[in-house]
Design a protein around this motif. Structure first.
Motif, short mmCIF file in Angstrom:
data_model
loop_
_atom_site.label_atom_id
_atom_site.label_comp_id
_atom_site.label_asym_id
_atom_site.label_seq_id
_atom_site.Cartn_x
_atom_site.Cartn_y
_atom_site.Cartn_z
N GLN A 90 113.12 42.47 8.63
CA GLN A 90 112.35 42.50 9.79
C GLN A 90 110.91 41.38 9.35
OE1 GLN A 90 112.06 43.67 12.83
NE2 GLN A 90 113.00 45.78 12.69
N SER A 137 103.60 42.83 -1.26
CA SER A 137 104.80 43.05 -1.57
C SER A 137 105.41 43.96 -0.25
CB SER A 137 105.07 44.22 -2.68
OG SER A 137 106.26 44.61 -3.01
N THR A 194 108.20 40.56 -0.37
CA THR A 194 108.29 39.25 0.12
C THR A 194 108.90 39.08 1.44
OG1 THR A 194 108.04 38.73 -2.33
CG2 THR A 194 108.47 36.92 -0.65
N SER A 207 110.89 37.96 4.24
CA SER A 207 111.35 36.52 4.76
C SER A 207 110.46 35.50 4.51
CB SER A 207 111.80 36.48 6.32
OG SER A 207 112.92 37.63 6.34
N GLY A 208 109.28 36.02 3.79
CA GLY A 208 108.29 35.05 3.72
C GLY A 208 107.32 34.77 4.72
N SER A 209 107.50 35.37 5.99
CA SER A 209 106.72 34.98 6.98
C SER A 209 105.26 35.05 6.72
CB SER A 209 107.29 35.95 8.11
OG SER A 209 106.02 35.77 9.26
N LEU A 210 104.69 36.03 6.34
CA LEU A 210 103.34 36.45 6.12
C LEU A 210 102.97 35.48 4.83
CD1 LEU A 210 100.57 37.87 6.43
CD2 LEU A 210 101.49 39.67 5.06
N PHE A 229 105.90 40.04 -4.50
CA PHE A 229 106.91 41.08 -5.21
C PHE A 229 108.16 41.54 -4.23
CE2 PHE A 229 104.96 42.08 -9.30
CZ PHE A 229 103.68 41.41 -9.12
N ASP A 230 109.43 41.57 -4.56
CA ASP A 230 110.32 42.19 -3.79
C ASP A 230 111.35 42.68 -4.71
OD1 ASP A 230 111.08 41.49 -0.51
OD2 ASP A 230 112.50 42.79 -1.91
N PHE A 231 112.01 43.75 -4.50
CA PHE A 231 113.05 44.40 -5.43
C PHE A 231 114.26 43.96 -4.94
CE2 PHE A 231 113.51 49.01 -3.34
CZ PHE A 231 113.95 48.38 -2.16
N ARG A 233 116.74 38.06 -2.14
CA ARG A 233 115.54 37.61 -1.34
C ARG A 233 114.45 36.91 -2.19
NH1 ARG A 233 115.34 43.26 1.77
NH2 ARG A 233 117.28 43.17 2.80
N ARG A 241 111.00 42.78 -8.59
CA ARG A 241 110.46 44.02 -9.11
C ARG A 241 110.21 44.93 -8.19
NH1 ARG A 241 107.35 44.66 -14.09
NH2 ARG A 241 105.67 46.12 -14.04
N VAL A 296 107.73 47.66 -6.79
CA VAL A 296 106.63 47.93 -7.22
C VAL A 296 105.99 49.66 -7.17
CG1 VAL A 296 105.77 45.64 -6.31
CG2 VAL A 296 105.66 47.50 -4.85
N CYS A 297 107.05 50.10 -6.36
CA CYS A 297 106.72 51.61 -6.38
C CYS A 297 106.96 52.13 -7.75
CB CYS A 297 107.49 52.18 -5.27
SG CYS A 297 106.95 51.57 -3.64
N ASP A 347 103.91 45.86 2.58
CA ASP A 347 104.76 45.92 3.88
C ASP A 347 106.09 46.52 3.14
OD1 ASP A 347 106.51 45.89 5.98
OD2 ASP A 347 106.37 43.67 6.28
N PRO A 376 108.45 50.49 2.82
CA PRO A 376 108.71 51.83 3.62
C PRO A 376 107.95 52.96 3.07
CG PRO A 376 110.91 50.64 2.57
CD PRO A 376 109.54 50.07 1.92
C1 LIG Z 1 109.84 44.30 5.94
S1 LIG Z 1 110.24 43.23 4.77
C2 LIG Z 1 108.67 42.36 4.41
C3 LIG Z 1 108.68 41.20 5.56
C4 LIG Z 1 107.49 40.57 5.16
N1 LIG Z 1 106.20 40.98 5.42
C5 LIG Z 1 107.48 39.20 6.09
O1 LIG Z 1 106.75 38.99 7.02
O2 LIG Z 1 108.50 38.40 5.97
C6 LIG Z 1 110.10 44.41 3.37
C7 LIG Z 1 110.52 43.95 2.14
O3 LIG Z 1 109.95 44.98 1.07
C8 LIG Z 1 111.20 45.26 -0.03
N2 LIG Z 1 110.95 46.24 -0.60
C9 LIG Z 1 111.27 47.59 -0.32
N3 LIG Z 1 110.81 48.59 -1.22
C10 LIG Z 1 110.30 47.56 -2.26
C11 LIG Z 1 109.64 48.05 -3.56
N4 LIG Z 1 109.74 49.46 -3.78
N5 LIG Z 1 109.74 47.03 -4.55
C12 LIG Z 1 109.50 45.92 -3.97
N6 LIG Z 1 110.07 45.41 -2.68
C13 LIG Z 1 110.39 46.35 -1.94
C14 LIG Z 1 112.46 44.89 0.85
O4 LIG Z 1 113.27 44.39 -0.07
C15 LIG Z 1 112.04 43.77 1.84
O5 LIG Z 1 112.53 42.73 1.56
#
Ligand SMILES: C[S@@+](CC[C@H](N)C(=O)[O-])C[C@H]1O[C@@H](n2cnc3c(N)ncnc32)[C@H](O)[C@@H]1O
Length: 314
Positions: free
Chosen positions: A93, A118, A120, A122-125, A142-144, A148, A170, A172-173, A191, A193
């Motif tokens: 998303q 965090s 990252t 799709s890198g839109s923002l 950062f993305d885990f 991606r 990584r 980050v939580c 961004d 959950p």
């Molecule tokens: C909704 S996407 C972000 C979209 C982004 N803001 C954009 O505009 O393209 C959420 C991302 O957070 C990553 N993510 C979820 N929990 C994470 C965590 N604990 N640490 C790092 N990345 C995490 C997911 O893998 C996913 O790629």
């Protein structure tokens, strides 16, 4: 390299936006050949709803030009973050321009800013952060999800933005941002959950001179938990908002004229009512009116902003 600075002509390897209409655009790479599924090198022919484009033919063409397709035509545009958001390959998303405008404004992202993001995704923002903080700032994203993170790193390199961004694989939580980033961020954007789990790490990474925080969450419960955590840690100026676009319909309407004098002094002792016999009800007048629709579609998410006050003890 087409994201780095304004260019006049398309060079081989550029990402180019093929603009057919406001609702139909494609991001294509200006390369003469591609490798097909059989591993053969073939001419790069891009198919659209107005026919095909021989991609080699746009190399050397001026950005903004009209180019011929086999059954019509299109414009070739230099990409910017707004066009990229509409055409990028979705791996997750994404966040769109209306929310992003508010995020950039509230986080006060400017040239020289150090921003942590965090995930990252799709890198839109990220592309908007990079445009705003260049040429002296830096984005740490950062993305885990390893694939991606790798794809985003590769994409930033192809777009000529690699020197302004570091991509980390990584969680980050659980692990936070890296210790080298403690106290260096002007702004942090989440961004995720469960953004509340990353708030203590954001607290560590933000600068003490009024660092700004933002979290984007589709559900209000995520924002509520995030706000609880921000409050506990002493953040101030906490505020949660939604960016909604409300249409204002301006048009001339014919409205019945109500004779208020007639209503005030009825000829009979009965309470006056407006019915078909009332003279007042038969007159009408045209007015220029404005109104808003009864429903407001378009919820994307709640944006929670906060400031780390300068006098707080870490
Ligand atoms: C909704 S996407 C972000 C979209 C982004 N803001 C954009 O505009 O393209 C959420 C991302 O957070 C990553 N993510 C979820 N929990 C994470 C965590 N604990 N640490 C790092 N990345 C995490 C997911 O893998 C996913 O790629």
């Amino acid at each position: 390299m087409s994201f780095l600075k304004p260019k006049t002509h398309i060079e081989q390897g550029d990402v180019v936006i093929l603009y057919l209409s406001v609702n139909s655009m494609h991001a294509i790479e200006a390369v003469p050949t591609i490798v097909n599924k059989k591993g053969e090198t073939i001419a790069n022919i891009f198919q659209t709803s107005y026919g095909s484009l021989k991609v080699e033919s746009i190399i050397g063409v001026e950005y903004g030009s009209r180019v011929e397709l086999s059954k019509g035509w299109a414009y070739v545009l230099q990409p910017n973050p707004e066009l990229w958001t509409q055409t990028l390959p979705h791996r997750t998303q994404i966040i769109y321009t209306p929310d992003i405008s508010m995020i950039l404004h509230q986080l006060e992202v400017r040239p020289g800013a150090v921003v942590i993001e965090s995930g990252t995704g799709s890198g839109s923002l990220s592309h908007y952060f990079l445009r705003a903080l260049k040429p002296t700032g830096h984005l740490h994203t950062f993305d885990f999800h390893e694939a991606r993170a790798d794809q985003a790193r590769e994409e930033f390199k192809r777009h000529g933005l690699a020197e302004f961004v570091t991509v980390y694989h990584r969680d980050v939580c659980n692990l936070g941002f890296t210790s080298e980033l403690d106290g260096v961020a002007d702004a942090i954007f989440l961004d995720l959950p469960s953004p509340d789990l990353a708030v203590p790490h954001a607290f560590k990474a933000l600068k003490l001179s009024g660092g700004r925080f933002c979290s984007f969450s589709p559900c209000i419960e995520q924002s509520q938990r995030c706000i609880q955590e921000l409050t506990k840690l002493g953040f101030n100026e906490i505020c949660s908002m939604e960016v909604l676009q409300q249409e204002n319909v301006v048009k001339t309407r014919t409205v019945p004229v109500i004779d208020l004098e007639f209503l005030k002094s009825p000829k009979t002792s009965e309470t006056p009512t407006i019915n078909e016999d009332n003279k007042a009800n038969k007159e009408s007048k045209k007015y220029l009116t404005s109104s808003n629709p009864q429903i407001l579609p378009g919820h994307t998410g709640f944006l929670t902003f906060a400031t780390l006050p300068p006098n707080i003890a870490k």
